[in-house]
Structures are given as structure tokens and as C-alpha cells.
Motif scaffolding. Structure first.
Motif, PDB file in Angstrom:
ATOM      1  N   TYR A 187       0.832  -1.204   0.000  1.00  0.00           N
ATOM      2  CA  TYR A 187       0.000   0.000   0.000  1.00  0.00           C
ATOM      3  C   TYR A 187       0.869   1.258   0.000  1.00  0.00           C
ATOM      4  O   TYR A 187       0.579   2.231  -0.707  1.00  0.00           O
ATOM      5  CB  TYR A 187      -0.924   0.012   1.223  1.00  0.00           C
ATOM      6  N   GLU A 188       1.929   1.243   0.793  1.00  0.00           N
ATOM      7  CA  GLU A 188       2.809   2.409   0.859  1.00  0.00           C
ATOM      8  C   GLU A 188       3.534   2.625  -0.469  1.00  0.00           C
ATOM      9  O   GLU A 188       3.685   3.760  -0.932  1.00  0.00           O
ATOM     10  CB  GLU A 188       3.827   2.219   1.988  1.00  0.00           C
TER      11      GLU A 188
ATOM     12  N   ASP B 248       2.446   1.750  -3.421  1.00  0.00           N
ATOM     13  CA  ASP B 248       1.466   2.265  -4.378  1.00  0.00           C
ATOM     14  C   ASP B 248       1.365   3.790  -4.265  1.00  0.00           C
ATOM     15  O   ASP B 248       1.383   4.507  -5.269  1.00  0.00           O
ATOM     16  CB  ASP B 248       0.096   1.645  -4.133  1.00  0.00           C
ATOM     17  N   LYS B 249       1.264   4.261  -3.052  1.00  0.00           N
ATOM     18  CA  LYS B 249       1.137   5.707  -2.819  1.00  0.00           C
ATOM     19  C   LYS B 249       2.394   6.450  -3.292  1.00  0.00           C
ATOM     20  O   LYS B 249       2.307   7.441  -4.026  1.00  0.00           O
ATOM     21  CB  LYS B 249       0.897   5.966  -1.331  1.00  0.00           C
ATOM     22  N   ASP B 250       3.556   5.971  -2.878  1.00  0.00           N
ATOM     23  CA  ASP B 250       4.803   6.639  -3.259  1.00  0.00           C
ATOM     24  C   ASP B 250       5.046   6.520  -4.764  1.00  0.00           C
ATOM     25  O   ASP B 250       5.541   7.460  -5.395  1.00  0.00           O
ATOM     26  CB  ASP B 250       5.977   6.034  -2.489  1.00  0.00           C
TER      27      ASP B 250
ATOM     28  N   GLU C 228       3.148   9.102  -6.650  1.00  0.00           N
ATOM     29  CA  GLU C 228       3.773  10.422  -6.549  1.00  0.00           C
ATOM     30  C   GLU C 228       4.991  10.529  -7.451  1.00  0.00           C
ATOM     31  O   GLU C 228       5.255  11.584  -8.035  1.00  0.00           O
ATOM     32  CB  GLU C 228       4.156  10.682  -5.090  1.00  0.00           C
TER      33      GLU C 228
ATOM     34  N   PRO D 253      -1.812   8.740 -10.196  1.00  0.00           N
ATOM     35  CA  PRO D 253      -2.277   7.501  -9.549  1.00  0.00           C
ATOM     36  C   PRO D 253      -3.068   6.595 -10.476  1.00  0.00           C
ATOM     37  O   PRO D 253      -3.023   5.369 -10.323  1.00  0.00           O
ATOM     38  CB  PRO D 253      -3.166   8.026  -8.403  1.00  0.00           C
TER      39      PRO D 253
ATOM     40  N   ARG E  23      -6.421  -1.948  -3.662  1.00  0.00           N
ATOM     41  CA  ARG E  23      -5.323  -1.062  -4.045  1.00  0.00           C
ATOM     42  C   ARG E  23      -5.780  -0.054  -5.098  1.00  0.00           C
ATOM     43  O   ARG E  23      -5.420   1.131  -5.038  1.00  0.00           O
ATOM     44  CB  ARG E  23      -4.154  -1.897  -4.578  1.00  0.00           C
TER      45      ARG E  23
ATOM     46  N   LEU F 289      -5.907   4.120  -4.869  1.00  0.00           N
ATOM     47  CA  LEU F 289      -5.281   4.999  -5.857  1.00  0.00           C
ATOM     48  C   LEU F 289      -6.302   5.948  -6.472  1.00  0.00           C
ATOM     49  O   LEU F 289      -5.995   7.131  -6.709  1.00  0.00           O
ATOM     50  CB  LEU F 289      -4.625   4.156  -6.952  1.00  0.00           C
TER      51      LEU F 289
ATOM     52  N   MET G  18      -6.906   8.619  -4.050  1.00  0.00           N
ATOM     53  CA  MET G  18      -5.756   9.521  -4.066  1.00  0.00           C
ATOM     54  C   MET G  18      -5.857  10.503  -5.225  1.00  0.00           C
ATOM     55  O   MET G  18      -5.602  11.709  -5.074  1.00  0.00           O
ATOM     56  CB  MET G  18      -4.470   8.696  -4.174  1.00  0.00           C
TER      57      MET G  18
END
Length: 341
Positions: A202-203, A205-207, A210, A215, A270, A274, A277
Motif C-alpha cells: 500500500y505504501e 502504491d502511494k509513493d 507520486e 495515480p 489497491r 489509488l 488519491m
């Protein structure tokens, strides 16, 4: 929060390892467990990256053999603020990718032929960004440590059973404790390993979103990879099941559930994260645009006169107090109490 969860899970794995050693041989067993843990992790620290690449028959490429992919990795590495990792191609039709390496300075990214053939360039970039996020956060080292602990626990249990069968009698819990360790310890180690993997995905995916800047590119890539991966067998991954947690999508067929024994979160979860996000980014961008418009339309200090009580206001539109392009002078002592007076 994800860092805290990961730290707690690694702590649990260490305590479990030491506890198994104590159940097998008391304090002496705990010391042996510590020595085994140190030895296996030192070996993993130096050799895990290249070992995993060899397991999957990864072929290193450069600007001559795969210029577009290598340039993409270089550009995204600059966005991530890390050294450019080595780039590898996996000779499998299953679209997938993984990263390895003990640190950003020793990182490697491996993508499959199927990934490059079946996804758009934007989606491939998003997948690469996801793997670079793993490298930047040193998730590759964390995954190696948890996998090493899980394997070492199984080895330790087998050693303890052999030791007792050969006449050793240091187990403070007797045969019941030994049987419990044989059954429960490897199971618990596997659960912790999978929990660490799900947390870090999950982390990443977020990074990764960015790093690549969109996303929805990664969301689309995950959707396609899961759809294709179910119908294509990845033989190197099937032979090395212990490395499944390293891939962006589980490469083993029929293991995509988001349950207790899954190495990956459910892809639908996931993608939803996204998309949320992306929605938040768009809302923030819209708010910034509105704020910029308010600033652009606000009265400017230079339009106000220096004389006390005098304000020069340009009439931008024709109205009851003047024509467009003229100025209206207002004399009022209260003007001096304003922010520019």
C-alpha cells in the motif's frame, strides 16, 4: 503509520524466533537462535539480491539492448531522488515486476516481457515507479529479512526436533512444546511475513503514484496485470514460491485473495485507494486554482494613493460612477485604517 506497523511486525518476528529457540532448548536454545538469525541475515544482506535475480533468470539490459526502458528507469529514479538501479528483463509472458537490493545504492528493477508488451508506456512507468518506491523505502531489505526469518524458523524447528530425538533434553515445555513449535511457529512466521508484505505494498502504491505523477496510471496497470497474470503461468515464480511477495502482483495462480495467507492486498482495494488519491489530488488542485484566481482579482496595494485619506480605484467596467478606464478618487479619513493605509 505503515512504518510503525512494519517495525512492530519485525519486532514480533524477532520475538517469535527467540521464543522458538527458548521452547526448543531453553536459554541455550535462545542463544543458538540468535546466532542462526545473525548468520542467515548477514548472508541475505550480501547475496539476496543477485540470488533472487538468478532464480528468475533475469537478463540485465542497458541503453543498447533496451534503450526506452533504461531511460524510463533513469528519469523516474531522478524523480524518486535515488541512484539509478540496474535494469533487468524477465523472460516470461506474465506481466509482472519486482525490485531487489539491500539499499538504494545496490537496487535492481526487473520487469517482464509480458509487462512491456501488454501495458501502455504510462502504465509501465507507473509499475517501475512502484518498484523504485520499494527501493527508496528499503522495503527490499525488509522483505529479505522477514523471508530469512521465516525460513530460519522452519530450520530451527527441524533442528530442535532432531536434537531432541538424538537425546537432547533442554526443552522446558517437553514434547508438547516441541510439537506446538513445529506446527505454530512456521505458520505464525508466514503470517507475519505476509502482513509485512501487504503493509509495504500500500505504501509503495502511494509513493509510486507520486513518483510517476498519476495515480490512475498505476491503477490501470494493476487492473491489467491481475487480469493477465491469472491466465499465464510464471514457471520461475512457481519454482521459487518464497519470492512471490516481491512482485507487484502475486505471480502464483489462484492466490489473489486478501485474506490471512495472502502475500498481497486485494487488487481491487489497491485500485480504490489509488482512485481516492487521484480524487484528493484533483480537489486540492481545484482549490489551488480558486485561491490563485482570488489573489489575481484582489485589489493591489499599488493602486492606492500615498496621500492620507485618498484612494485611487480603477473602474474596470462601465458603471454609475464612471466609464471604463477612468479612476474614482475617494476622500475618507477611514481609508487610513486599511491594510495598506
Amino acid at each position: 503509520m505503515n512504518l510503525v506497523k512494519t517495525t512492530m511486525l519485525l519486532t514480533v518476528m524477532t520475538m517469535l524466533f527467540m521464543g522458538v529457540g527458548y521452547m526448543i532448548g531453553g536459554q541455550a536454545g535462545m542463544f543458538i537462535a540468535l546466532v542462526i538469525a545473525a548468520g542467515t541475515n548477514v548472508f541475505a544482506w550480501w547475496n539476496s539480491g543477485n540470488m533472487v535475480l538468478r532464480m528468475h533468470n533475469a537478463l540485465e539490459v542497458d541503453e543498447t539492448t533496451a534503450p526506452e526502458l533504461v531511460q524510463m528507469v533513469e528519469q523516474l529514479s531522478q524523480n524518486a531522488g535515488i541512484p539509478t538501479p540496474r535494469t533487468f528483463i524477465l523472460e516470461t509472458d506474465q506481466p509482472n515486476a519486482f525490485a531487489t537490493g539491500r539499499s538504494p545504492e545496490h537496487g535492481a528493477v526487473a520487469v517482464s516481457r509480458g509487462l512491456m508488451d501488454r501495458l501502455t508506456s504510462e502504465e509501465v512507468a507507473a509499475v517501475v515507479a512502484h518498484e523504485l518506491a520499494h527501493i527508496r523505502s528499503r522495503d527490499t531489505l525488509i522483505m529479505t529479512i522477514t523471508a530469512t526469518f521465516a525460513g530460519a524458523i522452519g530450520m530451527l524447528v527441524n533442528f530442535g526436533f532432531f536434537f531432541r530425538g538424538s537425546g537432547g533434553n533442554n526443552n522446558p515445555f517437553g514434547m508438547v512444546g516441541m510439537l506446538a513449535a513445529m506446527v505454530l511457529a512456521p505458520l505464525a512466521a508466514g503470517i507475519v511475513q505476509m502482513a509485512v508484505s501487504r503493509t509495504r505494498e500500500y505504501e509503495a502504491d502511494k509513493d509510486g503514484a507520486e513518483i510517476c505523477g498519476n495515480p490512475l496510471w498505476l491503477a490501470g496497470a494493476l487492473r491489467k496485470i491481475e487480469a493477465y497474470a491469472k491466465g499465464v503461468v510464471n514457471m520461475p515464480a512457481e519454482r521459487a514460491k518464497g519470492t512471490a511477495h516481491m512482485f507487484i502482483i502475486n505471480p502464483l495462480n489462484g492466490m489473489s485473495m486478501d485474506g490471512l495467507f495472502s502475500t498481497h492486498p486485494a487488487t481491487a482495494n489497491r485500485i480504490a485507494a489509488l482512485e481516492q488519491m487521484d480524487h484528493a489530488w484533483r480537489a486540492e488542485h481545484h482549490a489551488e486554482q480558486l485561491a490563485a484566481e482570488r489573489v489575481a482579482n484582489a485589489p493591489r496595494p499599488e493602486l492606492f494613493g500615498r496621500d492620507a485619506g485618498e484612494m485611487r480605484v480603477p473602474d474596470r467596467h462601465a458603471g454609475p460612477w464612471g466609464e471604463t478606464g477612468t479612476e474614482t478618487i475617494i476622500n475618507d479619513a477611514s481609508v487610513r485604517k486599511g491594510p495598506w493605509g
